[in-house]
Write a protein that holds these residues in place. Structure first.
Motif, PDB file in Angstrom:
ATOM      1  N   GLN A 259       0.834  -1.207   0.000  1.00 51.70           N
ATOM      2  CA  GLN A 259       0.000   0.000   0.000  1.00 51.70           C
ATOM      3  C   GLN A 259       0.868   1.257   0.000  1.00 51.70           C
ATOM      4  OE1 GLN A 259      -3.508   0.219  -0.262  1.00 51.70           O
ATOM      5  NE2 GLN A 259      -2.818   2.273  -0.757  1.00 51.70           N
ATOM      6  N   LEU A 260       1.926   1.265   0.804  1.00 51.33           N
ATOM      7  CA  LEU A 260       2.850   2.408   0.825  1.00 51.33           C
ATOM      8  C   LEU A 260       3.534   2.572  -0.532  1.00 51.33           C
ATOM      9  CD1 LEU A 260       4.467   1.814   4.327  1.00 51.33           C
ATOM     10  CD2 LEU A 260       2.900   3.679   3.697  1.00 51.33           C
ATOM     11  N   ASN A 261       3.934   1.470  -1.130  1.00 50.87           N
ATOM     12  CA  ASN A 261       4.585   1.501  -2.436  1.00 50.87           C
ATOM     13  C   ASN A 261       3.634   2.055  -3.494  1.00 50.87           C
ATOM     14  OD1 ASN A 261       6.917   1.098  -3.948  1.00 50.87           O
ATOM     15  ND2 ASN A 261       6.528  -1.075  -4.316  1.00 50.87           N
ATOM     16  N   ALA A 262       2.355   1.684  -3.402  1.00 54.00           N
ATOM     17  CA  ALA A 262       1.351   2.205  -4.328  1.00 54.00           C
ATOM     18  C   ALA A 262       1.137   3.697  -4.102  1.00 54.00           C
ATOM     19  CB  ALA A 262       0.034   1.452  -4.157  1.00 54.00           C
ATOM     20  N   ASP A 263       1.004   4.082  -2.848  1.00 50.18           N
ATOM     21  CA  ASP A 263       0.730   5.481  -2.515  1.00 50.18           C
ATOM     22  C   ASP A 263       1.871   6.422  -2.896  1.00 50.18           C
ATOM     23  OD1 ASP A 263      -1.669   4.610  -1.427  1.00 50.18           O
ATOM     24  OD2 ASP A 263      -1.031   4.854   0.663  1.00 50.18           O
ATOM     25  N   PHE A 264       3.107   6.005  -2.648  1.00 46.90           N
ATOM     26  CA  PHE A 264       4.238   6.902  -2.816  1.00 46.90           C
ATOM     27  C   PHE A 264       5.024   6.702  -4.106  1.00 46.90           C
ATOM     28  CE2 PHE A 264       3.399   7.022   1.709  1.00 46.90           C
ATOM     29  CZ  PHE A 264       3.431   8.387   1.955  1.00 46.90           C
ATOM     30  N   ARG A 265       4.931   5.512  -4.712  1.00 44.79           N
ATOM     31  CA  ARG A 265       5.721   5.251  -5.916  1.00 44.79           C
ATOM     32  C   ARG A 265       4.870   4.784  -7.091  1.00 44.79           C
ATOM     33  NH1 ARG A 265       9.673   1.048  -5.031  1.00 44.79           N
ATOM     34  NH2 ARG A 265      10.851   1.957  -6.726  1.00 44.79           N
ATOM     35  N   GLY A 266       3.561   4.635  -6.861  1.00 46.98           N
ATOM     36  CA  GLY A 266       2.683   4.186  -7.937  1.00 46.98           C
ATOM     37  C   GLY A 266       2.894   2.740  -8.330  1.00 46.98           C
ATOM     38  N   LYS A 267       3.490   1.952  -7.423  1.00 49.12           N
ATOM     39  CA  LYS A 267       3.760   0.531  -7.680  1.00 49.12           C
ATOM     40  C   LYS A 267       3.031  -0.302  -6.623  1.00 49.12           C
ATOM     41  CE  LYS A 267       8.321   1.509  -9.588  1.00 49.12           C
ATOM     42  NZ  LYS A 267       9.751   1.185  -9.551  1.00 49.12           N
ATOM     43  N   PRO A 268       1.845  -0.816  -6.946  1.00 51.14           N
ATOM     44  CA  PRO A 268       1.034  -1.524  -5.946  1.00 51.14           C
ATOM     45  C   PRO A 268       1.476  -2.960  -5.678  1.00 51.14           C
ATOM     46  CG  PRO A 268      -0.120  -1.491  -8.033  1.00 51.14           C
ATOM     47  CD  PRO A 268       1.159  -0.704  -8.243  1.00 51.14           C
ATOM     48  N   VAL A 269       2.766  -3.136  -5.396  1.00 48.80           N
ATOM     49  CA  VAL A 269       3.321  -4.457  -5.107  1.00 48.80           C
ATOM     50  C   VAL A 269       4.221  -4.358  -3.878  1.00 48.80           C
ATOM     51  CG1 VAL A 269       3.237  -5.242  -7.508  1.00 48.80           C
ATOM     52  CG2 VAL A 269       5.267  -4.065  -6.665  1.00 48.80           C
ATOM     53  N   PRO A 270       4.386  -5.463  -3.163  1.00 50.00           N
ATOM     54  CA  PRO A 270       5.299  -5.424  -2.020  1.00 50.00           C
ATOM     55  C   PRO A 270       6.740  -5.233  -2.481  1.00 50.00           C
ATOM     56  CG  PRO A 270       4.080  -7.513  -2.080  1.00 50.00           C
ATOM     57  CD  PRO A 270       3.734  -6.757  -3.317  1.00 50.00           C
ATOM     58  N   THR A 271       7.527  -4.667  -1.622  1.00 51.54           N
ATOM     59  CA  THR A 271       8.957  -4.510  -1.832  1.00 51.54           C
ATOM     60  C   THR A 271       9.642  -4.753  -0.490  1.00 51.54           C
ATOM     61  OG1 THR A 271      10.673  -3.078  -2.778  1.00 51.54           O
ATOM     62  CG2 THR A 271       8.985  -2.002  -1.427  1.00 51.54           C
ATOM     63  N   ASN A 272      10.948  -4.861  -0.483  1.00 53.96           N
ATOM     64  CA  ASN A 272      11.628  -5.180   0.772  1.00 53.96           C
ATOM     65  C   ASN A 272      11.735  -3.984   1.707  1.00 53.96           C
ATOM     66  OD1 ASN A 272      13.626  -3.835  -0.731  1.00 53.96           O
ATOM     67  ND2 ASN A 272      14.866  -5.677  -0.982  1.00 53.96           N
ATOM     68  N   VAL A 273      12.122  -2.822   1.164  1.00 53.98           N
ATOM     69  CA  VAL A 273      12.343  -1.650   2.008  1.00 53.98           C
ATOM     70  C   VAL A 273      11.985  -0.387   1.230  1.00 53.98           C
ATOM     71  CG1 VAL A 273      14.802  -1.432   1.386  1.00 53.98           C
ATOM     72  CG2 VAL A 273      14.024  -0.555   3.590  1.00 53.98           C
ATOM     73  N   LEU A 274      11.417   0.568   1.941  1.00 58.52           N
ATOM     74  CA  LEU A 274      11.115   1.889   1.391  1.00 58.52           C
ATOM     75  C   LEU A 274      11.703   2.928   2.339  1.00 58.52           C
ATOM     76  CD1 LEU A 274       7.346   1.494   0.400  1.00 58.52           C
ATOM     77  CD2 LEU A 274       9.297   1.649  -1.178  1.00 58.52           C
ATOM     78  N   SER A 275      12.035   4.078   1.799  1.00 59.72           N
ATOM     79  CA  SER A 275      12.565   5.141   2.654  1.00 59.72           C
ATOM     80  C   SER A 275      12.035   6.494   2.205  1.00 59.72           C
ATOM     81  CB  SER A 275      14.094   5.124   2.636  1.00 59.72           C
ATOM     82  OG  SER A 275      14.566   5.283   1.318  1.00 59.72           O
ATOM     83  N   TRP A 276      11.911   7.384   3.185  1.00 60.04           N
ATOM     84  CA  TRP A 276      11.443   8.739   2.974  1.00 60.04           C
ATOM     85  C   TRP A 276      12.396   9.693   3.690  1.00 60.04           C
ATOM     86  CZ3 TRP A 276       8.452   4.612   4.300  1.00 60.04           C
ATOM     87  CH2 TRP A 276       7.472   4.222   3.391  1.00 60.04           C
ATOM     88  N   PRO A 277      13.350  10.287   2.961  1.00 58.87           N
ATOM     89  CA  PRO A 277      14.275  11.220   3.612  1.00 58.87           C
ATOM     90  C   PRO A 277      13.533  12.460   4.107  1.00 58.87           C
ATOM     91  CG  PRO A 277      14.977  10.688   1.358  1.00 58.87           C
ATOM     92  CD  PRO A 277      13.621  10.096   1.551  1.00 58.87           C
ATOM     93  N   SER A 278      14.029  13.019   5.204  1.00 59.61           N
ATOM     94  CA  SER A 278      13.410  14.225   5.749  1.00 59.61           C
ATOM     95  C   SER A 278      13.694  15.442   4.882  1.00 59.61           C
ATOM     96  CB  SER A 278      13.898  14.476   7.182  1.00 59.61           C
ATOM     97  OG  SER A 278      15.310  14.647   7.180  1.00 59.61           O
ATOM     98  N   GLU A 279      14.760  15.368   4.086  1.00 63.14           N
ATOM     99  CA  GLU A 279      15.067  16.432   3.130  1.00 63.14           C
ATOM    100  C   GLU A 279      15.949  15.863   2.022  1.00 63.14           C
ATOM    101  OE1 GLU A 279      18.664  19.048   4.684  1.00 63.14           O
ATOM    102  OE2 GLU A 279      17.117  18.884   6.236  1.00 63.14           O
TER     103      GLU A 279
END
Length: 168
Positions: free
Chosen positions: A55-75
């Motif tokens: 769901q996070l991958n779909a919301d933030f990257r437009g890829k509605p599939v599981p992945t191992n790790v995602l990151s969101w830098p503060s800047e």
């Protein structure tokens, strides 16, 4: 003297695995190897399952599939030119550490990758936490020169921890 890794456990398998300790060791080793102090930084790491990371991958990257790790830098901390080391942040004071960003890691995908590669889960997760932290610090792997820099940096950090080069 450890970075503050605020670990949020959404999938109880991460609790039994010991994700907070693995994350703290990995982040401390990475910061030290990069010449940064082991204190003065914070990040949030969420241990979740494949459904949530998909769901996070779909919301933030437009890829509605599981992945191992995602990151969101503060800047944005990326280097100006491909293959250059990113502009690393300065540590904040003890009472106001520099927030680096957020990382999410998915149990099922990590476990399946570790098994398929014949690796111990601890070593694979350590690698993925280091990988996620490097993204928070401005490293990337979209461009070939950046990928080479990021992978060699990961391997160097992991070597200090006794973890084999995941790219060899």
């Amino acid at each position: 003297m450890e970075p503050l890794v605020d670990t949020v456990i959404e999938d109880p398998r991460w609790e039994g695995f010991g994700l907070p300790d693995v994350a703290t060791r990995a982040c401390t080793a990475a910061l030290v190897e990069l010449g940064l102090p082991a204190q003065g930084f914070t990040l949030c790491l969420m241990g979740c399952d494949d459904a949530h990371i998909a769901q996070l991958n779909a919301d933030f990257r437009g890829k509605p599939v599981p992945t191992n790790v995602l990151s969101w830098p503060s800047e944005e901390r990326a280097a100006e030119f491909a293959g250059e080391v990113p502009d690393l942040p300065e540590a904040g004071p003890a009472d106001d550490p520099e927030h680096l960003g957020d990382i999410a890691i998915a149990w099922e995908t990590c476990a399946a990758e570790a098994e398929a590669a014949g690796k111990k889960m601890d070593a694979h997760v350590t690698h993925l936490v280091v990988h996620g932290l490097l993204h928070l610090l401005g490293y990337d792997h979209i461009d070939d020169m950046d990928a080479t820099l990021m992978e060699t940096t990961e391997a160097r950090i992991l070597e200090t921890m006794g973890v084999s080069d995941p790219y060899s």
